[in-house]
Design a protein around this motif. Structure first.
Motif, PDB file in Angstrom:
ATOM      1  N   GLU A  14       0.830  -1.220   0.000  1.00  0.00           N
ATOM      2  CA  GLU A  14       0.000   0.000   0.000  1.00  0.00           C
ATOM      3  C   GLU A  14       0.861   1.267   0.000  1.00  0.00           C
ATOM      4  O   GLU A  14       0.725   2.120   0.881  1.00  0.00           O
ATOM      5  N   PRO A  15       1.731   1.404  -1.011  1.00  0.00           N
ATOM      6  CA  PRO A  15       2.678   2.523  -1.005  1.00  0.00           C
ATOM      7  C   PRO A  15       2.027   3.880  -1.140  1.00  0.00           C
ATOM      8  O   PRO A  15       2.601   4.878  -0.713  1.00  0.00           O
ATOM      9  N   THR A  16       0.838   3.935  -1.738  1.00  0.00           N
ATOM     10  CA  THR A  16       0.215   5.247  -1.935  1.00  0.00           C
ATOM     11  C   THR A  16      -0.968   5.455  -0.996  1.00  0.00           C
ATOM     12  O   THR A  16      -1.733   6.400  -1.154  1.00  0.00           O
ATOM     13  N   GLY A  17      -1.081   4.580   0.001  1.00  0.00           N
ATOM     14  CA  GLY A  17      -2.211   4.637   0.929  1.00  0.00           C
ATOM     15  C   GLY A  17      -2.356   5.968   1.648  1.00  0.00           C
ATOM     16  O   GLY A  17      -3.475   6.396   1.945  1.00  0.00           O
ATOM     17  N   ASN A  18      -1.238   6.630   1.929  1.00  0.00           N
ATOM     18  CA  ASN A  18      -1.291   7.896   2.674  1.00  0.00           C
ATOM     19  C   ASN A  18      -1.107   9.114   1.786  1.00  0.00           C
ATOM     20  O   ASN A  18      -0.880  10.211   2.289  1.00  0.00           O
ATOM     21  N   LEU A  19      -1.155   8.911   0.475  1.00  0.00           N
ATOM     22  CA  LEU A  19      -0.796  10.013  -0.422  1.00  0.00           C
ATOM     23  C   LEU A  19      -2.011  10.524  -1.197  1.00  0.00           C
ATOM     24  O   LEU A  19      -2.919   9.759  -1.525  1.00  0.00           O
ATOM     25  N   ASP A  20      -1.995  11.822  -1.500  1.00  0.00           N
ATOM     26  CA  ASP A  20      -3.049  12.368  -2.363  1.00  0.00           C
ATOM     27  C   ASP A  20      -2.812  11.883  -3.790  1.00  0.00           C
ATOM     28  O   ASP A  20      -1.751  11.346  -4.107  1.00  0.00           O
ATOM     29  N   ASP A  21      -3.786  12.094  -4.671  1.00  0.00           N
ATOM     30  CA  ASP A  21      -3.729  11.538  -6.030  1.00  0.00           C
ATOM     31  C   ASP A  21      -2.497  12.015  -6.797  1.00  0.00           C
ATOM     32  O   ASP A  21      -1.827  11.224  -7.462  1.00  0.00           O
ATOM     33  N   THR A  22      -2.188  13.320  -6.681  1.00  0.00           N
ATOM     34  CA  THR A  22      -1.060  13.860  -7.446  1.00  0.00           C
ATOM     35  C   THR A  22       0.252  13.257  -6.962  1.00  0.00           C
ATOM     36  O   THR A  22       1.095  12.836  -7.769  1.00  0.00           O
ATOM     37  N   THR A  23       0.417  13.181  -5.648  1.00  0.00           N
ATOM     38  CA  THR A  23       1.656  12.613  -5.095  1.00  0.00           C
ATOM     39  C   THR A  23       1.743  11.127  -5.433  1.00  0.00           C
ATOM     40  O   THR A  23       2.809  10.624  -5.801  1.00  0.00           O
ATOM     41  N   GLY A  24       0.610  10.433  -5.333  1.00  0.00           N
ATOM     42  CA  GLY A  24       0.568   9.010  -5.683  1.00  0.00           C
ATOM     43  C   GLY A  24       1.000   8.802  -7.129  1.00  0.00           C
ATOM     44  O   GLY A  24       1.733   7.870  -7.448  1.00  0.00           O
ATOM     45  N   ASP A  25       0.555   9.687  -7.987  1.00  0.00           N
ATOM     46  CA  ASP A  25       0.905   9.608  -9.395  1.00  0.00           C
ATOM     47  C   ASP A  25       2.404   9.833  -9.617  1.00  0.00           C
ATOM     48  O   ASP A  25       3.031   9.154 -10.435  1.00  0.00           O
ATOM     49  N   GLN A  26       2.965  10.770  -8.851  1.00  0.00           N
ATOM     50  CA  GLN A  26       4.420  11.014  -8.952  1.00  0.00           C
ATOM     51  C   GLN A  26       5.190   9.768  -8.542  1.00  0.00           C
ATOM     52  O   GLN A  26       6.200   9.418  -9.147  1.00  0.00           O
ATOM     53  N   ILE A  27       4.708   9.106  -7.487  1.00  0.00           N
ATOM     54  CA  ILE A  27       5.378   7.886  -7.018  1.00  0.00           C
ATOM     55  C   ILE A  27       5.299   6.808  -8.098  1.00  0.00           C
ATOM     56  O   ILE A  27       6.289   6.130  -8.388  1.00  0.00           O
ATOM     57  N   TYR A  28       4.123   6.694  -8.727  1.00  0.00           N
ATOM     58  CA  TYR A  28       3.978   5.704  -9.794  1.00  0.00           C
ATOM     59  C   TYR A  28       4.963   5.995 -10.931  1.00  0.00           C
ATOM     60  O   TYR A  28       5.610   5.091 -11.463  1.00  0.00           O
ATOM     61  N   LYS A  29       5.099   7.271 -11.276  1.00  0.00           N
ATOM     62  CA  LYS A  29       6.028   7.652 -12.366  1.00  0.00           C
ATOM     63  C   LYS A  29       7.470   7.305 -11.988  1.00  0.00           C
ATOM     64  O   LYS A  29       8.255   6.855 -12.823  1.00  0.00           O
ATOM     65  N   LEU A  30       7.787   7.521 -10.721  1.00  0.00           N
ATOM     66  CA  LEU A  30       9.134   7.199 -10.231  1.00  0.00           C
ATOM     67  C   LEU A  30       9.395   5.692 -10.342  1.00  0.00           C
ATOM     68  O   LEU A  30      10.462   5.246 -10.782  1.00  0.00           O
ATOM     69  N   LEU A  31       8.403   4.912  -9.955  1.00  0.00           N
ATOM     70  CA  LEU A  31       8.528   3.451 -10.038  1.00  0.00           C
ATOM     71  C   LEU A  31       8.720   3.020 -11.490  1.00  0.00           C
ATOM     72  O   LEU A  31       9.592   2.198 -11.800  1.00  0.00           O
ATOM     73  N   THR A  32       7.925   3.575 -12.388  1.00  0.00           N
ATOM     74  CA  THR A  32       8.024   3.136 -13.780  1.00  0.00           C
ATOM     75  C   THR A  32       9.342   3.597 -14.409  1.00  0.00           C
ATOM     76  O   THR A  32       9.909   2.875 -15.222  1.00  0.00           O
ATOM     77  N   ALA A  33       9.839   4.768 -14.012  1.00  0.00           N
ATOM     78  CA  ALA A  33      11.127   5.229 -14.553  1.00  0.00           C
ATOM     79  C   ALA A  33      12.231   4.258 -14.137  1.00  0.00           C
ATOM     80  O   ALA A  33      13.072   3.856 -14.944  1.00  0.00           O
ATOM     81  N   LEU A  34      12.197   3.853 -12.866  1.00  0.00           N
ATOM     82  CA  LEU A  34      13.202   2.911 -12.365  1.00  0.00           C
ATOM     83  C   LEU A  34      13.077   1.584 -13.115  1.00  0.00           C
ATOM     84  O   LEU A  34      14.071   0.951 -13.483  1.00  0.00           O
ATOM     85  N   SER A  35      11.847   1.188 -13.343  1.00  0.00           N
ATOM     86  CA  SER A  35      11.591  -0.065 -14.021  1.00  0.00           C
ATOM     87  C   SER A  35      12.139  -0.043 -15.445  1.00  0.00           C
ATOM     88  O   SER A  35      12.689  -1.029 -15.935  1.00  0.00           O
ATOM     89  N   GLU A  36      11.972   1.098 -16.123  1.00  0.00           N
ATOM     90  CA  GLU A  36      12.476   1.201 -17.495  1.00  0.00           C
ATOM     91  C   GLU A  36      14.001   1.170 -17.524  1.00  0.00           C
ATOM     92  O   GLU A  36      14.599   0.530 -18.380  1.00  0.00           O
ATOM     93  N   GLN A  37      14.632   1.835 -16.554  1.00  0.00           N
ATOM     94  CA  GLN A  37      16.104   1.878 -16.528  1.00  0.00           C
ATOM     95  C   GLN A  37      16.704   0.543 -16.116  1.00  0.00           C
ATOM     96  O   GLN A  37      17.705   0.105 -16.667  1.00  0.00           O
ATOM     97  N   LYS A  38      16.114  -0.090 -15.107  1.00  0.00           N
ATOM     98  CA  LYS A  38      16.768  -1.237 -14.454  1.00  0.00           C
ATOM     99  C   LYS A  38      16.006  -2.550 -14.594  1.00  0.00           C
ATOM    100  O   LYS A  38      16.375  -3.529 -13.972  1.00  0.00           O
ATOM    101  N   ARG A  39      14.879  -2.532 -15.346  1.00  0.00           N
ATOM    102  CA  ARG A  39      14.030  -3.737 -15.451  1.00  0.00           C
ATOM    103  C   ARG A  39      13.567  -4.197 -14.061  1.00  0.00           C
ATOM    104  O   ARG A  39      13.435  -5.396 -13.790  1.00  0.00           O
TER     105      ARG A  39
END
Ligand SMILES: Nc1ncnc2c1ncn2[C@@H]1O[C@H](COP(=O)(O)OP(=O)(O)OP(=O)(O)O)[C@@H](O)[C@H]1O
Ligand SMILES: [Mg+2]
Length: 230
Positions: A170-195
């Protein structure tokens, strides 16, 4: 595609004195490098239990968890701790930050454990805290941060080591929608760089729908779900 994390016919019951609580039955799961998987399920269904088993934080009553083909059961406590430090990032449901350390020190901790110098670890930690929008809270203790700030610090701590798999409860459980979205983008960026693969336990339907696969725990079993059902 090579699987990074796999479990086979896992059963888990908790045994507390005279009580036996069966939680998971015959759960099998295979996660490929770079894959994003959401796990849904009602409260008490066993989501955190499954994540803890996949991350080697607890052991199944029967069945095995394999990381890159290696059975976690076969590892010594030290070898497991090293593997977790080098390969896995775990975002706990209740953040588990160390209360006597600042945000910067908490995020630098896994890198220090890995043997980086204090200055190198802090430099990376500072950059990661900047990514989660916390460059103005580096010196705050967990008790001096909001719930969402603590959660973002915990996310930074899990990602700073650039792990092969991130297990997020539940990584975004305490976050508002915009912040949750930023976290998702961060996760996907890492995923693209490092699989990096992600297994994300969430109640956030919009987050689940962005994943490659959605699974649900129902009556102790893991069942395939779909975006339409969520
Ligand atoms: N250490 C324990 N001893 C006994 N029972 C436990 C223990 N930990 C969890 N349980 C029980 O196992 C079940 C699954 O717990 P778990 O924490 O995995 O649920 P969850 O799906 O993560 O729920 P939530 O959405 O509320 O976080 C619950 O019914 C819980 O009461
Ligand atoms: Mg939970």
């Amino acid at each position: 595609m090579q699987d990074v994390l796999r479990c086979h016919n896992i059963h888990k019951s908790y045994h507390d004195g005279r009580n036996v609580t069966p939680v998971l039955h015959d759960v099998s799961l295979s996660i490929n490098a770079g894959e994003h998987v959401a796990i849904l399920g009602s409260s008490g269904s066993g989501k955190s239990t499954l994540l803890h088993l996949l991350g080697g934080l607890d052991t199944p009553s029967s069945g095995e968890v394999h990381f890159k083909g290696k059975s976690l059961n076969s590892l010594s406590a030290n070898a497991l701790a090293t593997l977790r430090n080098e390969e896995m990032g775990f975002i706990y449901q209740f953040h588990h930050l160390l209360g006597e350390f600042s945000a910067l020190e908490n995020v630098a901790m896994p890198l220090r454990i890995r043997g980086l110098s204090a200055s190198a670890a802090q430099e990376k930690a500072r950059a990661m805290l900047d990514e989660v929008g916390l460059s103005h809270r580096l010196d705050h203790l967990p008790a001096e941060m909001s719930g969402g700030e603590r959660q973002r610090t915990a996310i930074a701590r899990a990602l700073v080591t650039e792990p092969s798999v991130v297990l997020a409860d539940e990584p975004t459980g305490n976050l508002d929608d915009t912040t949750g979205d930023q976290i998702y983008k961060l996760l996907t960026a890492l995923s693209e760089q490092k699989r990096t693969a992600f297994v994300v336990v969430t109640h956030d339907i919009s987050l689940a729908k962005k994943m490659d696969r959605v699974l649900r725990i129902k009556d102790g079993r893991l069942v395939q779900s779909s975006a339409e059902e969520v």
